[in-house]
Design a protein around this motif. Structure first.
Motif, PDB file in Angstrom:
ATOM      1  N   UNK A  62       4.244  -6.540   5.917  1.00  0.00           N
ATOM      2  CA  UNK A  62       4.664  -5.974   4.660  1.00  0.00           C
ATOM      3  C   UNK A  62       5.635  -4.836   4.585  1.00  0.00           C
ATOM      4  N   UNK A  63       5.561  -3.972   5.448  1.00  0.00           N
ATOM      5  CA  UNK A  63       6.545  -3.009   5.386  1.00  0.00           C
ATOM      6  C   UNK A  63       7.883  -3.282   5.770  1.00  0.00           C
ATOM      7  N   UNK A  64       8.158  -4.313   6.550  1.00  0.00           N
ATOM      8  CA  UNK A  64       9.474  -5.147   6.760  1.00  0.00           C
ATOM      9  C   UNK A  64      10.148  -5.524   5.590  1.00  0.00           C
ATOM     10  N   UNK A  65       9.113  -6.084   4.712  1.00  0.00           N
ATOM     11  CA  UNK A  65       9.730  -6.772   3.633  1.00  0.00           C
ATOM     12  C   UNK A  65      10.009  -5.978   2.317  1.00  0.00           C
ATOM     13  N   UNK A  66       9.210  -4.814   1.973  1.00  0.00           N
ATOM     14  CA  UNK A  66       9.446  -4.237   0.837  1.00  0.00           C
ATOM     15  C   UNK A  66      10.383  -3.400   0.876  1.00  0.00           C
ATOM     16  N   UNK A  67      11.085  -3.214  -0.324  1.00  0.00           N
ATOM     17  CA  UNK A  67      12.059  -2.201  -0.492  1.00  0.00           C
ATOM     18  C   UNK A  67      11.822  -1.103  -1.573  1.00  0.00           C
ATOM     19  N   UNK A  68      12.559  -0.007  -1.625  1.00  0.00           N
ATOM     20  CA  UNK A  68      12.444   0.900  -2.544  1.00  0.00           C
ATOM     21  C   UNK A  68      12.784   0.469  -3.895  1.00  0.00           C
ATOM     22  N   UNK A  69      12.027   0.925  -4.924  1.00  0.00           N
ATOM     23  CA  UNK A  69      11.211   2.016  -4.905  1.00  0.00           C
ATOM     24  C   UNK A  69       9.839   1.334  -4.240  1.00  0.00           C
ATOM     25  N   UNK A  70       9.205   2.084  -3.433  1.00  0.00           N
ATOM     26  CA  UNK A  70       8.142   1.465  -2.788  1.00  0.00           C
ATOM     27  C   UNK A  70       6.534   1.683  -3.623  1.00  0.00           C
ATOM     28  N   UNK A  71       5.760   0.848  -3.187  1.00  0.00           N
ATOM     29  CA  UNK A  71       4.472   1.339  -3.585  1.00  0.00           C
ATOM     30  C   UNK A  71       3.803   2.226  -3.150  1.00  0.00           C
ATOM     31  N   UNK A  72       2.798   3.060  -3.847  1.00  0.00           N
ATOM     32  CA  UNK A  72       2.268   4.163  -3.379  1.00  0.00           C
ATOM     33  C   UNK A  72       1.002   3.756  -2.558  1.00  0.00           C
ATOM     34  N   UNK A  73       1.132   4.142  -1.237  1.00  0.00           N
ATOM     35  CA  UNK A  73      -0.227   3.665  -0.514  1.00  0.00           C
ATOM     36  C   UNK A  73      -1.342   4.937  -0.487  1.00  0.00           C
ATOM     37  N   UNK A  74      -2.613   4.525  -0.705  1.00  0.00           N
ATOM     38  CA  UNK A  74      -3.591   5.380  -0.858  1.00  0.00           C
ATOM     39  C   UNK A  74      -4.313   4.772   0.489  1.00  0.00           C
ATOM     40  N   UNK A  75      -4.518   5.848   1.530  1.00  0.00           N
ATOM     41  CA  UNK A  75      -4.828   5.501   2.983  1.00  0.00           C
ATOM     42  C   UNK A  75      -5.917   6.224   3.413  1.00  0.00           C
ATOM     43  N   UNK A  76      -7.116   5.852   3.853  1.00  0.00           N
ATOM     44  CA  UNK A  76      -7.957   6.491   4.463  1.00  0.00           C
ATOM     45  C   UNK A  76      -7.827   7.288   5.793  1.00  0.00           C
ATOM     46  N   UNK A  77      -8.219   8.453   6.240  1.00  0.00           N
ATOM     47  CA  UNK A  77      -7.893   8.995   7.293  1.00  0.00           C
ATOM     48  C   UNK A  77      -8.140   8.324   8.400  1.00  0.00           C
ATOM     49  N   UNK A  78      -9.488   7.345   8.501  1.00  0.00           N
ATOM     50  CA  UNK A  78      -9.703   6.736   9.691  1.00  0.00           C
ATOM     51  C   UNK A  78      -8.661   5.711   9.948  1.00  0.00           C
ATOM     52  N   UNK A  79      -8.035   4.998   8.984  1.00  0.00           N
ATOM     53  CA  UNK A  79      -6.847   3.981   9.074  1.00  0.00           C
ATOM     54  C   UNK A  79      -5.719   4.680   9.670  1.00  0.00           C
ATOM     55  N   UNK A  80      -5.375   5.787   9.104  1.00  0.00           N
ATOM     56  CA  UNK A  80      -4.399   6.568   9.764  1.00  0.00           C
ATOM     57  C   UNK A  80      -4.482   7.015  11.263  1.00  0.00           C
ATOM     58  N   UNK A  81      -5.813   7.456  11.596  1.00  0.00           N
ATOM     59  CA  UNK A  81      -6.042   7.815  12.840  1.00  0.00           C
ATOM     60  C   UNK A  81      -5.799   6.677  14.004  1.00  0.00           C
TER      61      UNK A  81
END
Length: 219
Positions: free
Chosen positions: A64-83
């Motif tokens: 998804x990150x390779x395909x999307x272009x600005x203006x980007x969607x706003x991601x709400x991410x859990x800290x567990x996924x971030x880690x």
């Protein structure tokens, strides 16, 4: 006489700037409260905004990150996924993709009053700054949570439309929420098609008409 003229000119310029600058909001805004009291925002005014709730998946997100272009969607991410996904987080930061904090179910913040602070601290440790936006996984925001978030200068965002089985019809001001969880997720190809099908605005621009940029100041 010349001094008086210069003084009048300076005062006139100052007054003009005082009236013009707040309306134009010079593009540089820090992390701060965008509301005057504890509240939950769910709808904007100026356009349409896509938000993505992310707690599960890696390969699809990389695609998804390779395909999307600005203006980007706003991601709400859990800290567990971030880690678990620090490499992907770094890519998102390099592309200036907006990241908010996705918490747990709303009632958990009543049962555990220190939970919100713990998640904000984890977010700041990973991202490098406090979250500007926060939402709970079930979109429930108890009064106690609203007050805690207000004191922490973190804004609360819900949604006006949700993508469950079919893409809802969006109207001006809508904030669309899209789930990417293990047990509830939207097809990435369909999501990419949606993002390419029409124009979307960042949260701040949709709600307040503000354009948000970042600027690095030398230490």
């Amino acid at each position: 006489m010349k001094k008086k003229i210069l003084l009048v000119g300076s005062v006139t310029l100052l007054i003009t700037l005082l009236f013009i600058v707040p309306r134009n909001y010079s593009s540089i805004l820090p992390v701060f409260q965008l509301t005057e009291k504890p509240t939950v925002i769910s709808k904007g005014t100026y356009g349409k905004t896509v938000t993505i709730d992310l707690t599960f998946g890696k390969d699809e997100i990389e695609t998804l990150l390779k395909d999307i272009k600005a203006p980007y969607p706003h991601f709400f991410i859990s800290t567990e996924w971030m880690e678990r996904s620090m490499v992907i987080i770094k890519v998102m930061q390099e592309k200036h993709i907006p990241i908010g904090l996705l918490g747990q179910e709303g009632e958990n913040y009543i049962e555990n009053p220190v939970l919100f602070q713990k998640e904000v601290d984890q977010f700041e440790k990973i991202i490098g700054e406090k979250p500007l936006w926060f939402r709970t996984k079930d979109y429930q925001f108890p009064v106690e949570l609203q007050e805690i978030a207000w004191k922490q200068e973190v804004n609360l965002l819900s949604s006006s439309k949700y993508w469950n089985e079919e893409v809802p019809v969006l109207t001006k001001g809508d904030v669309l929420s899209i789930p990417l969880h293990q047990d509830n997720r939207v097809d990435i190809k369909q999501l990419t098609q949606l993002l390419e099908s029409q124009s979307f605005l960042p949260i701040e621009q949709n709600i307040f008409g503000l354009k948000m940029n970042t600027k690095t100041f030398p230490e």
